[in-house]
Design a protein around this motif. Structure first.
Motif, short mmCIF file in Angstrom:
data_model
loop_
_atom_site.label_atom_id
_atom_site.label_comp_id
_atom_site.label_asym_id
_atom_site.label_seq_id
_atom_site.Cartn_x
_atom_site.Cartn_y
_atom_site.Cartn_z
N PRO A 194 0.84 -1.22 0.00
CA PRO A 194 0.00 0.00 0.00
C PRO A 194 0.86 1.25 0.00
O PRO A 194 1.89 1.32 0.68
CB PRO A 194 -0.81 -0.14 1.30
N PHE A 195 0.43 2.24 -0.76
CA PHE A 195 1.27 3.42 -0.97
C PHE A 195 1.60 4.15 0.33
O PHE A 195 2.73 4.58 0.53
CB PHE A 195 0.58 4.38 -1.94
N ILE A 196 0.63 4.29 1.20
CA ILE A 196 0.85 5.04 2.44
C ILE A 196 1.90 4.35 3.31
O ILE A 196 2.68 5.00 4.01
CB ILE A 196 -0.48 5.24 3.21
N ILE A 197 1.96 3.01 3.25
CA ILE A 197 2.98 2.26 3.99
C ILE A 197 4.33 2.40 3.31
O ILE A 197 5.37 2.53 3.95
CB ILE A 197 2.57 0.78 4.12
N LEU A 198 4.32 2.37 1.98
CA LEU A 198 5.56 2.48 1.22
C LEU A 198 6.26 3.80 1.50
O LEU A 198 7.49 3.86 1.60
CB LEU A 198 5.27 2.35 -0.28
N ILE A 199 5.49 4.89 1.62
CA ILE A 199 6.09 6.20 1.93
C ILE A 199 6.88 6.12 3.23
O ILE A 199 8.01 6.61 3.32
CB ILE A 199 5.01 7.28 2.04
N VAL A 200 6.29 5.49 4.23
CA VAL A 200 6.95 5.39 5.54
C VAL A 200 8.21 4.53 5.44
O VAL A 200 9.26 4.87 5.98
CB VAL A 200 5.98 4.82 6.59
N LEU A 201 8.11 3.40 4.71
CA LEU A 201 9.25 2.52 4.57
C LEU A 201 10.41 3.18 3.84
O LEU A 201 11.58 2.88 4.11
CB LEU A 201 8.84 1.25 3.80
N LEU A 202 10.09 4.10 2.93
CA LEU A 202 11.13 4.73 2.11
C LEU A 202 11.65 6.04 2.70
O LEU A 202 12.42 6.74 2.03
CB LEU A 202 10.58 5.00 0.70
N ILE A 203 11.27 6.36 3.92
CA ILE A 203 11.72 7.62 4.53
C ILE A 203 13.25 7.73 4.55
O ILE A 203 13.81 8.78 4.16
CB ILE A 203 11.13 7.79 5.94
N PRO A 204 14.00 6.70 4.97
CA PRO A 204 15.48 6.83 4.94
C PRO A 204 16.02 7.06 3.53
O PRO A 204 16.91 7.89 3.33
CB PRO A 204 15.96 5.48 5.51
N LEU A 205 15.48 6.32 2.54
CA LEU A 205 15.92 6.50 1.16
C LEU A 205 15.56 7.89 0.65
O LEU A 205 16.37 8.56 -0.02
CB LEU A 205 15.28 5.44 0.26
N THR A 206 14.36 8.33 0.97
CA THR A 206 13.92 9.66 0.54
C THR A 206 14.80 10.75 1.11
O THR A 206 15.21 11.68 0.40
CB THR A 206 12.45 9.90 0.98
#
Length: 229
Positions: A79-91
């Motif tokens: 789910p996109f909203i979860i993906l955003i959180v998971l990618l915080i370090p990469l972002t």
């Protein structure tokens, strides 16, 4: 009359800060355009790899197909909203920030590119096999087959798939706004919902719908122009 008064009291349009609304609209449109362009490139590349390695034998091709398919299936399912959180370090590492419109770009690309890759693969599979065989029999190289046959023949389906992906990205930008990525989603949530200013939420929603309708109409017109079947 009571219904009209009730509507006006619930949606007080004087609450709307129009400069902020237009700025949020610009951010959403900018995010969508940039994401669509990058997703189109990455999704096309992934879809082409999936198509080529699945059609060809060999251990290396099967391994490559398995790796790409795993990437596509995993990130398409989160789910996109979860993906955003998971990618915080990469972002934070790539963009230097976790808030603002550009902070949403990595998550938008990684979520939408696998989805479009599957649509690209499906579009390539729908190309008439007889045309491909005839081209191979005339001595065409793999690159020539891709750019002179596969791509032109599948172009209407590719554009239709990109239109669907663009519409999904508009929705993703709205969700990204909830965690501070800017745009209409951020404005509707923070200035509208949290501040109990329903008119802001309504106007932001209407503008998002207009953007979606424009995306759909543009895609339909392009398909009609290039589809000569």
């Amino acid at each position: 009359m009571d219904n009209v008064n009730g509507f006006q009291s619930y949606f007080q349009f004087k609450q709307v800060n129009w400069p902020s609304m237009w700025q949020a609209t610009f951010e959403t449109v900018w995010l969508t355009i940039v994401s669509v362009l990058l997703v189109a490139v990455l999704g096309f590349a992934l879809g082409l790899v999936l198509y080529q390695t699945n059609a060809s034998g060999g251990r290396v091709n099967r391994l490559l197909n398995g790796i790409v398919a795993l990437f596509v299936n995993v990130f398409r399912s989160i789910p996109f909203i979860i993906l955003i959180v998971l990618l915080i370090p990469l972002t934070k590492g790539l963009m230097g920030t976790m808030i603002g419109p550009k902070a949403a770009i990595p998550a938008l690309i990684i979520s939408a590119a696998p989805f479009y890759a599957r649509l690209v693969e499906l579009a390539f599979r729908e190309v008439d096999g007889g045309v491909l065989e005839a081209t191979r029999s005339m001595g065409a190289s793999k690159a020539q087959i891709v750019w002179q046959v596969l791509l032109p023949e599948s172009m209407p389906a590719l554009v239709s798939g990109l239109t669907v992906t663009a519409i999904s990205l508009v929705g993703y930008t709205a969700m990204a706004g909830v965690i501070g990525a800017g745009g209409l989603g951020n404005l509707a949530y923070q200035d509208g919902f949290q501040a109990n200013q329903n008119a802001i939420t309504l106007v932001a929603t209407v503008i998002i719908l207009i953007i979606v309708f424009i995306c759909q109409k543009t895609g339909d017109l392009v398909v009609q122009h290039i589809d000569h079947r």
